[in-house]
Design a protein around this motif. Structure first.
Motif, PDB file in Angstrom:
ATOM      1  N   ASP A  93      85.023  13.406  46.634  1.00  0.00           N
ATOM      2  CA  ASP A  93      85.839  12.553  45.760  1.00  0.00           C
ATOM      3  C   ASP A  93      84.994  11.424  45.164  1.00  0.00           C
ATOM      4  OD1 ASP A  93      88.046  14.095  46.486  1.00  0.00           O
ATOM      5  OD2 ASP A  93      88.894  12.573  47.819  1.00  0.00           O
ATOM      6  N   THR A  94      84.187  10.795  46.001  1.00  0.00           N
ATOM      7  CA  THR A  94      83.351   9.678  45.554  1.00  0.00           C
ATOM      8  C   THR A  94      82.217  10.172  44.660  1.00  0.00           C
ATOM      9  OG1 THR A  94      83.858   8.461  47.569  1.00  0.00           O
ATOM     10  CG2 THR A  94      81.894   7.766  46.354  1.00  0.00           C
ATOM     11  N   TYR A  95      81.585  11.267  45.058  1.00  0.00           N
ATOM     12  CA  TYR A  95      80.432  11.795  44.335  1.00  0.00           C
ATOM     13  C   TYR A  95      80.810  12.195  42.910  1.00  0.00           C
ATOM     14  CZ  TYR A  95      75.902  14.128  43.903  1.00  0.00           C
ATOM     15  OH  TYR A  95      74.635  14.472  43.524  1.00  0.00           O
ATOM     16  N   LEU A  96      81.977  12.820  42.768  1.00  0.00           N
ATOM     17  CA  LEU A  96      82.396  13.319  41.450  1.00  0.00           C
ATOM     18  C   LEU A  96      83.346  12.344  40.751  1.00  0.00           C
ATOM     19  CD1 LEU A  96      82.778  17.082  42.383  1.00  0.00           C
ATOM     20  CD2 LEU A  96      80.929  15.991  41.075  1.00  0.00           C
ATOM     21  N   ALA A 158      77.131  18.940  38.196  1.00  0.00           N
ATOM     22  CA  ALA A 158      78.235  18.267  37.516  1.00  0.00           C
ATOM     23  C   ALA A 158      77.902  16.806  37.252  1.00  0.00           C
ATOM     24  CB  ALA A 158      79.514  18.382  38.340  1.00  0.00           C
ATOM     25  N   LEU A 159      77.300  16.144  38.226  1.00  0.00           N
ATOM     26  CA  LEU A 159      76.951  14.731  38.052  1.00  0.00           C
ATOM     27  C   LEU A 159      75.921  14.557  36.942  1.00  0.00           C
ATOM     28  CD1 LEU A 159      77.287  11.804  39.010  1.00  0.00           C
ATOM     29  CD2 LEU A 159      75.431  12.243  40.638  1.00  0.00           C
ATOM     30  N   VAL A 160      74.889  15.367  36.955  1.00  0.00           N
ATOM     31  CA  VAL A 160      73.838  15.259  35.941  1.00  0.00           C
ATOM     32  C   VAL A 160      74.405  15.548  34.551  1.00  0.00           C
ATOM     33  CG1 VAL A 160      71.678  16.304  35.109  1.00  0.00           C
ATOM     34  CG2 VAL A 160      71.946  15.740  37.534  1.00  0.00           C
ATOM     35  N   LEU A 161      75.182  16.609  34.419  1.00  0.00           N
ATOM     36  CA  LEU A 161      75.767  16.939  33.113  1.00  0.00           C
ATOM     37  C   LEU A 161      76.760  15.881  32.661  1.00  0.00           C
ATOM     38  CD1 LEU A 161      76.279  20.788  33.532  1.00  0.00           C
ATOM     39  CD2 LEU A 161      74.603  19.615  32.071  1.00  0.00           C
ATOM     40  N   SER A 162      77.527  15.354  33.594  1.00  0.00           N
ATOM     41  CA  SER A 162      78.479  14.303  33.253  1.00  0.00           C
ATOM     42  C   SER A 162      77.763  13.050  32.759  1.00  0.00           C
ATOM     43  CB  SER A 162      79.348  13.978  34.471  1.00  0.00           C
ATOM     44  OG  SER A 162      80.254  12.949  34.177  1.00  0.00           O
ATOM     45  N   ARG A 163      76.650  12.701  33.404  1.00  0.00           N
ATOM     46  CA  ARG A 163      75.873  11.545  32.945  1.00  0.00           C
ATOM     47  C   ARG A 163      75.271  11.809  31.567  1.00  0.00           C
ATOM     48  NH1 ARG A 163      72.921   9.897  38.684  1.00  0.00           N
ATOM     49  NH2 ARG A 163      74.689   8.687  39.476  1.00  0.00           N
ATOM     50  N   ALA A 164      74.817  13.026  31.353  1.00  0.00           N
ATOM     51  CA  ALA A 164      74.189  13.369  30.071  1.00  0.00           C
ATOM     52  C   ALA A 164      75.195  13.395  28.915  1.00  0.00           C
ATOM     53  CB  ALA A 164      73.479  14.713  30.183  1.00  0.00           C
ATOM     54  N   THR A 165      76.462  13.631  29.216  1.00  0.00           N
ATOM     55  CA  THR A 165      77.494  13.700  28.174  1.00  0.00           C
ATOM     56  C   THR A 165      78.415  12.490  28.202  1.00  0.00           C
ATOM     57  OG1 THR A 165      78.942  15.015  29.622  1.00  0.00           O
ATOM     58  CG2 THR A 165      77.470  16.234  28.117  1.00  0.00           C
ATOM     59  N   GLY A 167      80.455   9.321  27.527  1.00  0.00           N
ATOM     60  CA  GLY A 167      80.949   8.835  26.243  1.00  0.00           C
ATOM     61  C   GLY A 167      81.715   9.893  25.476  1.00  0.00           C
ATOM     62  N   SER A 168      81.633  11.125  25.943  1.00  0.00           N
ATOM     63  CA  SER A 168      82.404  12.198  25.310  1.00  0.00           C
ATOM     64  C   SER A 168      83.471  12.670  26.285  1.00  0.00           C
ATOM     65  CB  SER A 168      81.488  13.371  24.938  1.00  0.00           C
ATOM     66  OG  SER A 168      81.144  14.113  26.090  1.00  0.00           O
ATOM     67  N   PRO A 169      84.534  13.288  25.785  1.00  0.00           N
ATOM     68  CA  PRO A 169      85.570  13.800  26.687  1.00  0.00           C
ATOM     69  C   PRO A 169      85.025  14.849  27.665  1.00  0.00           C
ATOM     70  CG  PRO A 169      86.345  13.837  24.402  1.00  0.00           C
ATOM     71  CD  PRO A 169      84.880  13.474  24.377  1.00  0.00           C
ATOM     72  N   LEU A 170      83.953  15.527  27.289  1.00  0.00           N
ATOM     73  CA  LEU A 170      83.371  16.559  28.136  1.00  0.00           C
ATOM     74  C   LEU A 170      82.890  15.982  29.466  1.00  0.00           C
ATOM     75  CD1 LEU A 170      82.521  19.509  28.465  1.00  0.00           C
ATOM     76  CD2 LEU A 170      80.394  18.929  27.262  1.00  0.00           C
ATOM     77  N   SER A 171      82.415  14.749  29.461  1.00  0.00           N
ATOM     78  CA  SER A 171      81.873  14.132  30.667  1.00  0.00           C
ATOM     79  C   SER A 171      82.889  14.128  31.807  1.00  0.00           C
ATOM     80  CB  SER A 171      81.413  12.705  30.362  1.00  0.00           C
ATOM     81  OG  SER A 171      80.896  12.098  31.512  1.00  0.00           O
ATOM     82  N   GLU A 172      84.067  13.631  31.548  1.00  0.00           N
ATOM     83  CA  GLU A 172      85.093  13.598  32.599  1.00  0.00           C
ATOM     84  C   GLU A 172      85.632  14.997  32.901  1.00  0.00           C
ATOM     85  OE1 GLU A 172      87.894  10.390  32.705  1.00  0.00           O
ATOM     86  OE2 GLU A 172      86.480   9.101  31.632  1.00  0.00           O
ATOM     87  N   GLU A 173      85.649  15.849  31.903  1.00  0.00           N
ATOM     88  CA  GLU A 173      86.102  17.229  32.116  1.00  0.00           C
ATOM     89  C   GLU A 173      85.173  17.948  33.099  1.00  0.00           C
ATOM     90  OE1 GLU A 173      86.834  21.253  29.465  1.00  0.00           O
ATOM     91  OE2 GLU A 173      86.918  19.314  28.457  1.00  0.00           O
ATOM     92  N   ILE A 174      83.894  17.699  32.997  1.00  0.00           N
ATOM     93  CA  ILE A 174      82.911  18.304  33.910  1.00  0.00           C
ATOM     94  C   ILE A 174      83.184  17.844  35.340  1.00  0.00           C
ATOM     95  CG2 ILE A 174      80.473  18.285  34.574  1.00  0.00           C
ATOM     96  CD1 ILE A 174      79.859  18.162  31.489  1.00  0.00           C
ATOM     97  N   LEU A 175      83.371  16.540  35.524  1.00  0.00           N
ATOM     98  CA  LEU A 175      83.650  16.015  36.864  1.00  0.00           C
ATOM     99  C   LEU A 175      84.933  16.599  37.434  1.00  0.00           C
ATOM    100  CD1 LEU A 175      82.785  12.210  36.435  1.00  0.00           C
ATOM    101  CD2 LEU A 175      81.427  13.972  37.592  1.00  0.00           C
ATOM    102  N   THR A 176      85.963  16.668  36.607  1.00  0.00           N
ATOM    103  CA  THR A 176      87.259  17.182  37.053  1.00  0.00           C
ATOM    104  C   THR A 176      87.167  18.655  37.435  1.00  0.00           C
ATOM    105  OG1 THR A 176      88.397  15.568  35.661  1.00  0.00           O
ATOM    106  CG2 THR A 176      89.678  17.496  36.364  1.00  0.00           C
TER     107      THR A 176
END
Length: 186
Positions: A93-96, A158-165, A167-176
């Motif tokens: 939960d914390t990591y993502l 997921a963390l790396v891709l979320s950081r790389a994206t 500012g876009s809606p994709l970032s939170e979608e990856i984490l979720t």
């Protein structure tokens, strides 16, 4: 100017290692010695009184970062005594989370240092510490039904891709999506 005491020298060294650990996770190991020392509140000249080389500091800062990660896992295991699955779920939960995504300096060294470790020669102490830290983290994530390496790869990717994206809606979608995949009841 007088010499610093041994206790002050040890405190200065600790401060430099902690600062380097955070800056390397935030910006990468290419951060200059001058910038590290400035962020530590110390002079550039003092660096070589404490460390043989920048590589020696990278080794220590990497060990420090993975030590912090190990303590977080141990604290979670202790807090949820006998309930490893609950401790793992809490860590996932914390990591993502968006908070972890947004605070690389205090975040997972496996994610933050991966590119630097891949680009540097692989025979140093930092590489050994990194590989051992990743292996320990994966082992801690293992369950009866799931391989820890697969779980770690999902989290880290997921963390790396979320950081790389970010500012876009994709970032939170990856984490979720990664969170859902790792916490779905099987």
């Amino acid at each position: 100017m007088g010499r610093v005491s041994q206790a002050q020298a040890e405190e200065n060294r600790r401060r430099v290692v902690e600062t380097a650990s955070r800056l390397f996770r935030e910006r990468g190991t290419h951060v200059s010695v001058a910038d590290l020392m400035k962020a530590s509140g110390l002079t550039h000249g003092g660096f070589y009184k404490q460390f043989a080389s920048k590589e020696a500091l990278v080794d220590e800062a990497t060990a420090h970062a993975f030590g912090t990660l190990t303590r977080l896992r141990e604290d979670a295991a202790e807090r949820y005594d006998g309930q490893r699955d609950v401790a793992q779920r809490t860590l996932i939960d914390t990591y993502l989370s968006t908070e972890h995504r947004d605070s690389a300096a205090d975040g997972c060294p496996a994610a933050a240092l991966a590119v630097d470790m891949a680009r540097a020669p692989g025979e140093g102490e930092a590489h050994r510490v990194y590989a051992e830290g990743v292996g320990d983290f994966a082992a801690w994530l293992e369950t009866e039904d799931e391989d820890g390496i697969t779980r770690l790869c999902t989290m880290l990717g997921a963390l790396v891709l979320s950081r790389a994206t970010k500012g876009s809606p994709l970032s939170e979608e990856i984490l979720t999506a990664a969170h859902a995949a790792l916490t779905a009841t099987r």
